[in-house]
Scaffold this motif. Structure first.
Motif, PDB file in Angstrom:
ATOM      1  N   VAL A 140       0.842  -1.203   0.000  1.00 16.84           N
ATOM      2  CA  VAL A 140       0.000   0.000   0.000  1.00 16.84           C
ATOM      3  C   VAL A 140       0.877   1.253   0.000  1.00 16.84           C
ATOM      4  O   VAL A 140       0.631   2.196  -0.759  1.00 16.84           O
ATOM      5  N   ALA A 141       1.907   1.252   0.818  1.00 14.22           N
ATOM      6  CA  ALA A 141       2.812   2.403   0.872  1.00 14.22           C
ATOM      7  C   ALA A 141       3.517   2.612  -0.466  1.00 14.22           C
ATOM      8  O   ALA A 141       3.669   3.748  -0.938  1.00 14.22           O
ATOM      9  N   THR A 142       3.922   1.526  -1.092  1.00 13.27           N
ATOM     10  CA  THR A 142       4.586   1.608  -2.404  1.00 13.27           C
ATOM     11  C   THR A 142       3.614   2.109  -3.465  1.00 13.27           C
ATOM     12  O   THR A 142       3.962   2.972  -4.288  1.00 13.27           O
ATOM     13  N   GLU A 143       2.387   1.574  -3.455  1.00 11.43           N
ATOM     14  CA  GLU A 143       1.368   2.027  -4.416  1.00 11.43           C
ATOM     15  C   GLU A 143       1.086   3.518  -4.231  1.00 11.43           C
ATOM     16  O   GLU A 143       0.934   4.262  -5.206  1.00 11.43           O
ATOM     17  N   TYR A 144       1.040   3.973  -2.992  1.00  7.91           N
ATOM     18  CA  TYR A 144       0.822   5.391  -2.706  1.00  7.91           C
ATOM     19  C   TYR A 144       1.924   6.234  -3.340  1.00  7.91           C
ATOM     20  O   TYR A 144       1.667   7.237  -4.001  1.00  7.91           O
ATOM     21  N   LYS A 145       3.163   5.796  -3.150  1.00 12.29           N
ATOM     22  CA  LYS A 145       4.281   6.574  -3.679  1.00 12.29           C
ATOM     23  C   LYS A 145       4.271   6.558  -5.203  1.00 12.29           C
ATOM     24  O   LYS A 145       4.560   7.576  -5.844  1.00 12.29           O
ATOM     25  N   ILE A 146       3.928   5.441  -5.807  1.00 10.13           N
ATOM     26  CA  ILE A 146       3.815   5.358  -7.266  1.00 10.13           C
ATOM     27  C   ILE A 146       2.777   6.369  -7.746  1.00 10.13           C
ATOM     28  O   ILE A 146       2.996   7.116  -8.720  1.00 10.13           O
ATOM     29  N   ALA A 147       1.627   6.419  -7.046  1.00 13.08           N
ATOM     30  CA  ALA A 147       0.566   7.359  -7.422  1.00 13.08           C
ATOM     31  C   ALA A 147       1.026   8.805  -7.274  1.00 13.08           C
ATOM     32  O   ALA A 147       0.684   9.655  -8.096  1.00 13.08           O
ATOM     33  N   THR A 148       1.825   9.106  -6.228  1.00  7.26           N
ATOM     34  CA  THR A 148       2.274  10.493  -6.045  1.00  7.26           C
ATOM     35  C   THR A 148       3.220  10.929  -7.161  1.00  7.26           C
ATOM     36  O   THR A 148       3.339  12.123  -7.426  1.00  7.26           O
ATOM     37  N   TYR A 149       3.879   9.949  -7.794  1.00  9.53           N
ATOM     38  CA  TYR A 149       4.769  10.273  -8.923  1.00  9.53           C
ATOM     39  C   TYR A 149       4.033  10.211 -10.262  1.00  9.53           C
ATOM     40  O   TYR A 149       4.642  10.335 -11.316  1.00  9.53           O
ATOM     41  N   GLY A 150       2.711  10.004 -10.201  1.00 12.03           N
ATOM     42  CA  GLY A 150       1.929  10.005 -11.430  1.00 12.03           C
ATOM     43  C   GLY A 150       1.852   8.654 -12.103  1.00 12.03           C
ATOM     44  O   GLY A 150       1.320   8.512 -13.197  1.00 12.03           O
ATOM     45  N   GLY A 151       2.354   7.640 -11.458  1.00  8.46           N
ATOM     46  CA  GLY A 151       2.285   6.304 -12.029  1.00  8.46           C
ATOM     47  C   GLY A 151       0.934   5.653 -11.767  1.00  8.46           C
ATOM     48  O   GLY A 151       0.129   6.151 -10.982  1.00  8.46           O
ATOM     49  N   GLU A 152       0.700   4.557 -12.465  1.00  7.85           N
ATOM     50  CA  GLU A 152      -0.557   3.852 -12.288  1.00  7.85           C
ATOM     51  C   GLU A 152      -0.401   2.763 -11.232  1.00  7.85           C
ATOM     52  O   GLU A 152       0.590   2.045 -11.219  1.00  7.85           O
ATOM     53  N   THR A 153      -1.392   2.679 -10.377  1.00  5.91           N
ATOM     54  CA  THR A 153      -1.376   1.652  -9.352  1.00  5.91           C
ATOM     55  C   THR A 153      -2.169   0.444  -9.824  1.00  5.91           C
ATOM     56  O   THR A 153      -2.996   0.537 -10.707  1.00  5.91           O
ATOM     57  N   ALA A 154      -1.871  -0.678  -9.202  1.00  9.71           N
ATOM     58  CA  ALA A 154      -2.552  -1.928  -9.575  1.00  9.71           C
ATOM     59  C   ALA A 154      -3.978  -1.918  -9.056  1.00  9.71           C
ATOM     60  O   ALA A 154      -4.267  -1.263  -8.055  1.00  9.71           O
ATOM     61  N   PRO A 155      -4.860  -2.645  -9.733  1.00  6.06           N
ATOM     62  CA  PRO A 155      -6.269  -2.691  -9.272  1.00  6.06           C
ATOM     63  C   PRO A 155      -6.383  -3.371  -7.923  1.00  6.06           C
ATOM     64  O   PRO A 155      -5.617  -4.160  -7.510  1.00  6.06           O
TER      65      PRO A 155
END
Length: 155
Positions: A140-155
């Motif tokens: 969850v923490a990694t997905e959050y950081k990916i989202a903050t950089y504009g990346g797409e998170t997994a479903p």
């Protein structure tokens, strides 16, 4: 069959961990039905995705007893492979060697040790569940950081 193949088969068959058929999936994996005659160390190492050195270490640590052929080469029968599949899963999940040794000692001492073995496995299950929760939080923490950089998170 390498450990990756074993895991892929298991994960594909598992589906939901709470599914009552989960036990059957594990039983099929450790059935070792494909082992019809004793195997040399290289084949077992390849099948389990571990090194021959690790197999020799398990033997020295008295986790496994291995027969030898007339030339002194190790030959792993179906029972040895079944035990190794289980032991490698326990090691992968973080069970310390001393606990593995204690567990195997109890198995070798007979059925009267089943209650103590059950206690060991239940405690280890709780440890694994805690690790899974910690990994889920890390995801969850990694997905959050990916989202903050504009990346797409997994479903």
């Amino acid at each position: 069959m390498a450990t990756d193949d074993l895991m892929s088969r298991a994960l594909a068959a598992l589906g939901d961990v709470d599914d009552p058929n989960t036990i059957e999936v594990v039983h099929d994996l450790i059935d070792a039905g494909g082992v019809t005659e004793p195997l040399p160390i290289a084949e077992v190492a390849d099948m389990l995705g571990i090194s021959a050195h690790t197999l020799r270490y398990y033997e020295r640590a008295e986790l496994i007893t291995v027969e030898r052929d007339s030339n002194g080469h190790r030959r792993y029968d179906a029972a040895a492979v079944r035990r190794l599949v289980f032991l490698t899963r326990l090691r992968l999940s973080g069970m310390p060697m001393r606990d593995l040794q204690h567990y195997v000692d109890l198995v070798d001492r007979g059925d009267h040790t089943v209650p103590e073995r059950l206690d060991i496995l239940m405690e280890h299950r709780d440890t694994i569940r805690r690790q899974i929760r910690e990994l889920q939080f890390s995801l969850v923490a990694t997905e959050y950081k990916i989202a903050t950089y504009g990346g797409e998170t997994a479903p």
